[in-house]
Design a protein around this motif. Sequence first.
Motif, PDB file in Angstrom:
ATOM      1  N   PRO A  86      -1.080  -0.576  -5.970  1.00  0.00           N
ATOM      2  CA  PRO A  86      -1.311  -1.986  -6.265  1.00  0.00           C
ATOM      3  C   PRO A  86      -1.052  -2.820  -5.021  1.00  0.00           C
ATOM      4  O   PRO A  86      -0.558  -2.335  -3.816  1.00  0.00           O
ATOM      5  N   VAL A  87      -1.376  -4.059  -4.965  1.00  0.00           N
ATOM      6  CA  VAL A  87      -1.186  -5.012  -3.737  1.00  0.00           C
ATOM      7  C   VAL A  87       0.372  -5.365  -3.446  1.00  0.00           C
ATOM      8  O   VAL A  87       0.945  -5.414  -4.369  1.00  0.00           O
ATOM      9  N   ASP A  88       0.820  -5.111  -2.309  1.00  0.00           N
ATOM     10  CA  ASP A  88       2.104  -5.471  -1.825  1.00  0.00           C
ATOM     11  C   ASP A  88       2.054  -5.957  -0.334  1.00  0.00           C
ATOM     12  O   ASP A  88       0.834  -6.237   0.162  1.00  0.00           O
ATOM     13  N   LYS A  89       3.093  -5.834   0.226  1.00  0.00           N
ATOM     14  CA  LYS A  89       3.232  -6.621   1.602  1.00  0.00           C
ATOM     15  C   LYS A  89       2.252  -6.088   2.606  1.00  0.00           C
ATOM     16  O   LYS A  89       1.856  -6.382   3.659  1.00  0.00           O
ATOM     17  N   GLU A  90       2.446  -4.656   2.367  1.00  0.00           N
ATOM     18  CA  GLU A  90       1.613  -3.821   3.399  1.00  0.00           C
ATOM     19  C   GLU A  90       0.021  -3.771   3.161  1.00  0.00           C
ATOM     20  O   GLU A  90      -0.527  -3.670   4.097  1.00  0.00           O
ATOM     21  N   THR A  91      -0.357  -3.904   2.093  1.00  0.00           N
ATOM     22  CA  THR A  91      -1.831  -3.880   1.784  1.00  0.00           C
ATOM     23  C   THR A  91      -2.535  -5.162   1.577  1.00  0.00           C
ATOM     24  O   THR A  91      -3.638  -5.481   1.627  1.00  0.00           O
ATOM     25  N   SER A  92      -1.512  -6.230   1.355  1.00  0.00           N
ATOM     26  CA  SER A  92      -2.209  -7.709   1.397  1.00  0.00           C
ATOM     27  C   SER A  92      -2.954  -7.943   2.539  1.00  0.00           C
ATOM     28  O   SER A  92      -2.468  -7.908   3.675  1.00  0.00           O
ATOM     29  N   GLY A  93      -4.135  -8.294   2.482  1.00  0.00           N
ATOM     30  CA  GLY A  93      -4.961  -8.802   3.491  1.00  0.00           C
ATOM     31  C   GLY A  93      -5.744  -7.663   4.217  1.00  0.00           C
ATOM     32  O   GLY A  93      -6.529  -7.764   5.240  1.00  0.00           O
ATOM     33  N   ARG A  94      -5.616  -6.327   3.938  1.00  0.00           N
ATOM     34  CA  ARG A  94      -6.194  -4.990   4.480  1.00  0.00           C
ATOM     35  C   ARG A  94      -7.772  -5.535   3.921  1.00  0.00           C
ATOM     36  O   ARG A  94      -8.245  -5.770   2.489  1.00  0.00           O
ATOM     37  N   GLN A  95      -8.844  -4.694   4.611  1.00  0.00           N
ATOM     38  CA  GLN A  95      -9.930  -4.734   4.270  1.00  0.00           C
ATOM     39  C   GLN A  95     -10.237  -3.560   3.192  1.00  0.00           C
ATOM     40  O   GLN A  95      -9.700  -2.429   3.187  1.00  0.00           O
ATOM     41  N   THR A  96     -11.154  -4.139   2.302  1.00  0.00           N
ATOM     42  CA  THR A  96     -11.286  -3.137   1.110  1.00  0.00           C
ATOM     43  C   THR A  96     -12.922  -3.081   0.677  1.00  0.00           C
ATOM     44  O   THR A  96     -13.515  -4.325   0.999  1.00  0.00           O
TER      45      THR A  96
END
Length: 275
Positions: free
Chosen positions: A65-75
């Motif tokens: 799930p999206v959190d502060k670590e994965t938000s903004g990451r390229q997918t």
Amino acid sequence: MYRFLLTPRWWGINVFVLLAIPFCLFMGSWQLGRFEERMDSHRTAGEQAESAKHAAARPLDALLPVDKETSGRQTTATGRYGKQLLVPDRELDETRGYYVLTLLRTDDGKALPVVRGWLPGDADPAKAPAAPKGEVTVTGALQASETPGSNGVSAAGGLPAGQTGAISAASLVNLVPYEVYDAWITLNKGDSGMKAVPAAAAQDTGLDLKAFQNLGYTGEWFVFAGFVVFMWFRLLRREVEFVRDAELGLVADADADEDPVRGEAAERTRETAAS
């Protein structure tokens, strides 16, 4: 002269001061720590956003799930475009416009909201470019579901058919006939001539009003601590002056009767005068 400090009244005052000052200093330090945490979070979010621009795109399932670590990451995700919606009242470069949001149906049957781009003006389905046909692979920045009423997201209801105020699974579940991911992506390059929508920072990572409220509360608590010390010295000085005046016979009996210590000082003065 300072015997009044041993009276019950002054015991209460002293205990209150001894408890109030550490409490105010503790609360001020805690609020300052909260402000520093938000500063660090903002700095980390900025560094993460910069590094995410150059990082290799990862499969969608690996970042949920999206959190502060994965938000903004390229997918990246593969599927076929389905229902298209418009998101009105969104600003880009200080110009009012709208997002073109298209649901990408993946192989697992769920739909990923994809912001294909931004157009100026009022939301108009006739001006929104149609999505590509067939199977497509999209690459963009992963974003958490929006919360209506925050960060510029409209909370107004009653939108026309084909529009949504917020990009979230909760808002879209009643607009599309299939399950929706609790996340969305914004394409790195706007589709069909539209402007790309920049990725937003994760929630609670920016220097928003809450951060400056913490800083303001820090100052207030330290001011309260200083005020307590100031009032204690003021009361002490006033009491000493009264006792001194009583010893000089400058205090009326009515005033002396209001306080045992003051009455005792006045009584000693009368005994000294009589002798």
